[in-house]
Write a protein that holds these residues in place. Sequence first.
Motif, short mmCIF file in Angstrom:
data_model
loop_
_atom_site.label_atom_id
_atom_site.label_comp_id
_atom_site.label_asym_id
_atom_site.label_seq_id
_atom_site.Cartn_x
_atom_site.Cartn_y
_atom_site.Cartn_z
N ALA A 649 0.83 -1.21 0.00
CA ALA A 649 0.00 0.00 0.00
C ALA A 649 0.87 1.26 0.00
O ALA A 649 0.54 2.26 -0.64
CB ALA A 649 -0.92 -0.01 1.22
N ALA A 650 1.98 1.19 0.72
CA ALA A 650 2.83 2.38 0.84
C ALA A 650 3.72 2.58 -0.37
O ALA A 650 4.00 3.70 -0.78
CB ALA A 650 3.68 2.27 2.12
N HIS A 651 4.21 1.48 -0.98
CA HIS A 651 5.24 1.61 -2.02
C HIS A 651 4.84 1.02 -3.37
O HIS A 651 5.59 1.16 -4.34
CB HIS A 651 6.54 0.91 -1.56
CG HIS A 651 7.10 1.49 -0.31
ND1 HIS A 651 7.78 2.68 -0.28
CD2 HIS A 651 7.06 1.04 0.98
CE1 HIS A 651 8.16 2.94 0.97
NE2 HIS A 651 7.73 1.96 1.76
N GLY A 652 3.67 0.39 -3.45
CA GLY A 652 3.29 -0.26 -4.70
C GLY A 652 3.25 0.68 -5.88
O GLY A 652 3.58 0.30 -7.01
N CYS A 653 2.82 1.95 -5.63
CA CYS A 653 2.70 2.91 -6.73
C CYS A 653 4.04 3.18 -7.42
O CYS A 653 4.08 3.62 -8.57
CB CYS A 653 2.08 4.23 -6.22
SG CYS A 653 3.11 5.01 -4.94
#
Length: 662
Positions: A649-653
Amino acid sequence: MANSSAKSYGNQSISALKGADRVRKRPGVIFGSDGLDGCEHAVFEILSNAIDEAREGHGSVITLTRYDDQSIEVEDFGRGCPVDWNENEQKFNWELVFCELYAGGKYGNGDGDNYEYSLGLNGLGSCATQYASEWFDAVIHRDGFEYTLHFEKGENIGGLKKAPYAGKKTGSRFRWKPDLEVFTDISIPVEFFLDVLKRQAVVNAGVTFRFRNQVGANRFEITEFKYDNGIEDYVKELAGEKSLTQPAFWQTERKGRDRADKPEYKVRLSVSFCFSNTVNRIEHYHNSSWLEHGGSPEKAMRSAFVSAIDGYLKNQGKYQKSESKITWADIEDCLVLVSNNFSTQTSYENQTKKAINNRFVQEAMTDFLKSQLEVYFIENPFDAEKIAEQVLVNKRSRESAEKARLNIKKKLSGNVDISNRVQKFVDCRTKDTERRELYIVEGDSALGAVKLSRDAEFQGIMPVRGKILNCLKADYARIFKSDIIMDLIKVLGCGVEVQDKHAKDMSAFDLMNLRWNKIIICTDADVDGFQIRTLILTMLYRLTPTLIQRGYVYIAESPLYEITCKDKTWFAYSDKEKTDITAKLAGKKYDIQRSKGLGENEPDMMWLTTMNPETRRLIKVMPEDVERTAAVFDLLLGDNLQGRKDHIAAHGCEYLELADIS
């Protein structure tokens, strides 16, 4: 037509070194080296002249001084080097001695030789050392005069100075400083002088060798060496008080030829030896020169001792039934021997005098030692019995050790055979673990490509069939039931670092049994390849972490893009490299292709990009990365599901471009 700019090679191209340049520009030819060894040998050339005088009975003390400015002085009390006018040669003797190679008092002058057994035979020493010096001073007392000479870089300055001398002393004193323009190093250590002078005292019985080492202004540390009985006293010193036998001393003179058409010459042979079960030492000297590499006397000694002792063992029935005969190694292990030979003609292997190859010396010494040993065994039955028993102990110990070594080798070879039976494992030829590399690849297609591309001498291949277990999530029971993991551990050869009942059939970890110098993980540069790479690293981290900590584990980088322009190809291992390459090709027509998987590459391309040590790119898995890697492994592949969700959720983008979303 010849290129006018090329250098011509014609009648004017041939030149000869003249004068001092014959030594100063090619010191290695005369002294064997232009380094410290050569500088040390230059000292010995001057020392040898003093030794020759003393051995002929002219003077019993030789003094060598090491000054703190790195200059050296040798003084003897012999007859004094002739330096005055030489009517026969129509030159001053000092010119012949100090400025002419192959001139001196060792060649004979029509009324008998000056030196019967000479250490310096080639007439090179004084001249060569003078030529190789920054400066060289000679002070000579003879015939009621004091003669002095001074040289700088091979050139005489001021000629010969001659003055009446009322003292009774005769002899020569030479002081010089080795030239750093000739030698790369002139810092001769004290240990060299002590070693050389002690050896010369050993082989020149009754001569005192005095060493003066300057340790301050007008302060000298003095060490003296003298052996009244020469090599016999030295052998006693080497063997100590607990030798098996007392030192024996034998000496003889023989005459002979190296070849039927060669002139006859004389040789004086002397040998002292004893046997010991605590010390072994063998040294050979010829005309006072220590033969570091032996040559003729070494061959003679080996032949004579093996023959004589083997004969004694057979005659006394010492061998067991079907037992093999002794070898030189069995004798050498308990022998203390020093030979000190002199000959009127000597064939040194080169000017450095570290080995001789006189055929007659070898034949004479072999015959002499064999006959003397046969008499010795008869006259000394008690000593002969002790020698025989010790040599047999050495022999049987050697054979037992060899048998044990072969058994261990056979056992290890058995382990190699097991790894060779691992399905589809491809070994390399060399057994040198310092060179061996293991490529761990994914699948049969990659195996085929890598097999065609590799250097079979030192590169082995282990294919991984499918995706292996996640060793952070799986328990040991499952891990040690995995054929893929078990095969890989067998191929590595070093065992596992796991204390668990399920690992009882696995060898305990021993880095010495690792069969590879590099373990290279080689997978495709795609999502599947990255995952397989991660799983292999996870397995190594959990089962053999020391391999990572000690830097044995590598990742082979595969190129992402092939960029072709005309007949040239570039490989880009990242998007940035692709951008940099295409920027250089701006304005030119080029083609970019996503690099193929390992299994699709041509062998030449595979060798160039992945296998060739000169061109490949390897990422070393560094020890400092282990803990951070373990944490990432645990996060991405471990049991912490919520932590993994939070991380995505924090780094997937940041990785959307890499995601396979259709």
